[in-house]
Design an enzyme around this catalytic site. Structure first.
Site, PDB file in Angstrom:
ATOM      1  CG  HIS A 269      45.667  42.073  35.142  1.00 52.04           C
ATOM      2  ND1 HIS A 269      46.784  42.478  34.449  1.00 52.04           N
ATOM      3  CD2 HIS A 269      46.081  41.081  35.968  1.00 52.04           C
ATOM      4  CE1 HIS A 269      47.815  41.749  34.829  1.00 52.04           C
ATOM      5  NE2 HIS A 269      47.421  40.900  35.739  1.00 52.04           N
TER       6      HIS A 269
ATOM      7  CB  SER B 218      47.960  37.034  35.834  1.00 52.81           C
ATOM      8  OG  SER B 218      48.037  37.379  37.161  1.00 52.81           O
TER       9      SER B 218
ATOM     10  CD  GLU C 106      46.732  44.755  30.973  1.00 53.98           C
ATOM     11  OE1 GLU C 106      47.203  44.725  29.832  1.00 53.98           O
ATOM     12  OE2 GLU C 106      47.051  43.934  31.864  1.00 53.98           O
TER      13      GLU C 106
ATOM     14  CG  ASN D 250      51.388  40.207  32.609  1.00 55.63           C
ATOM     15  OD1 ASN D 250      52.367  40.817  33.050  1.00 55.63           O
ATOM     16  ND2 ASN D 250      50.431  39.747  33.384  1.00 55.63           N
TER      17      ASN D 250
END
Ligand SMILES: NC(=O)c1ccc[n+]([C@@H]2O[C@H](COP(=O)([O-])OP(=O)(O)OC[C@H]3O[C@@H](n4cnc5c(N)ncnc54)[C@H](O)[C@@H]3O)[C@@H](O)[C@H]2O)c1
Length: 311
Positions: free
Chosen positions: A140, A119, A152, A191
């Site tokens: 991701h 992450s 991603e 994120n």
């Protein structure tokens, strides 16, 4: 051609990722440090698939064949022997990932693609100790990985184009919505967007503008309600850029620009109030309620996914 996939780490993310591959027809080896972790992962996958049956999305036969395609092992060599593609979902600790990648370079062929589910680390950081970083990429997934469509894909200057293409095609083949980043930036896209919003939410709470429940509701029944279909740019197009020009001009000076963790989160962590995992965070939870709420969340997400697929 990808046939055999290995998932390293069978925790929160790993088990859901393995389920995606197996459901799409790939043979999956799931690896973890202890048998007990793998048994728990299989139990969770079984429950996830049962939920899909209850929601009339898959049949019992599809569930059975998905489970048949998953083999588990605590032996890394067995796990990776025939792997065409490896997804790494071990803890977010750089040393653990570096050590694992080094071992993978010893036990797998040079063409085996290694995809990290990190992450926060950049591909460049992950690749630091690898001899052949051209086969390393980030894919991701989002939690719950067996439901949320976004993946991603992050490459670096050494990732070969064929690795990017293969990862992209694989994500499409398992029904995901892959997004490739042009730059290797911390937090990727989703994120970063989420963090910007959470910063403002905690700022509003800290300032006493409204209580947590009201702030949550303002999002889930407001912008969040339409975000599943219109991202920020479509939303701006619908609203009109003249309006958005005023919104940003008037509001930007008012928004939180904090570069530190909000007081609220800091205090919660100091007092061991970590959320569902400790029974209390912003809200209070009992153990049975957490399980119920997670199933309810998954049901809702599965239904939303069905609605989105009707487009
Ligand atoms: N939890 C999330 O919401 C989320 C979302 C997106 C990405 N990620 C990323 O996914 C990765 C995994 O996170 P998670 O939440 O699934 O963690 P987790 O702690 O739930 O699972 C990690 C698993 O890896 C196993 N493990 C530890 N060392 C290992 C090793 N050397 N080899 C193989 N397995 C090992 C652990 O036993 C555990 O089962 C992290 O990089 C994390 O940043 C997490």
């Amino acid at each position: 051609m990808i046939q055999n996939i290995t998932v390293l780490g069978s925790g929160v993310m790993g088990h859901g990722i393995a389920q995606n591959y197996a459901f799409a027809g790939y043979m999956v080896h799931m690896y973890d440090l202890k048998e007990a972790y793998l048994t728990k992962a299989l139990t969770l996958i079984d429950a996830n698939l049962s939920l899909l049956i209850r929601e009339n999305i898959i049949t019992q036969e599809e569930k059975d064949s998905t489970l048949e395609r998953i083999t588990v092992t605590t032996d890394l060599v067995t796990a990776t022997k025939n792997a065409d593609f490896i997804t790494e979902a071990v803890p977010e600790v750089l040393d653990i990932k570096h050590t694992l990648f080094k071992k993978l370079e010893e036990v797998t062929g040079k063409d085996t693609i290694i995809a990290s589910n990190t992450s926060t680390f950049s591909v460049a950081q992950l690749a630091e100790k690898m001899e052949n970083p051209n086969r390393l990429i980030i894919t991701h997934f989002f939690n719950p990985a067996q439901i949320v469509p976004l993946v991603e894909i992050v490459k670096h200057d050494k990732t070969s184009d064929s690795v990017v293409d293969t990862a992209m095609n694989l994500m499409k083949a398992i029904g995901k919505s892959p997004v490739v980043l042009n730059k290797d930036v911390p937090g990727f896209i989703a994120n970063r967007l989420q963090a910007a919003l959470v910063r403002e939410a905690f700022y509003l709470l800290d300032e006493g503008v409204a209580d947590a429940e009201s702030i949550d509701l303002a999002l889930t029944d407001g912008p969040g309600f339409r975000w599943a279909f219109s991202g920020p740019f479509k939303t701006a197009d619908y609203g009109g850029h003249d309006i958005w020009k005023s919104v940003v001009e008037n509001l930007a000076p008012e928004l939180s620009k904090a570069e530190i963790v909000p007081k609220f989160i800091k205090e919660k962590v100091e007092n061991g109030k970590l959320g569902t995992k400790s029974g209390e965070g912003i809200y209070t939870y009992s153990n049975s309620v957490v399980e119920e709420k997670v199933t309810q969340r998954d049901e809702n997400l599965i239904r939303l996914k069905q609605i989105k697929s009707r487009k």
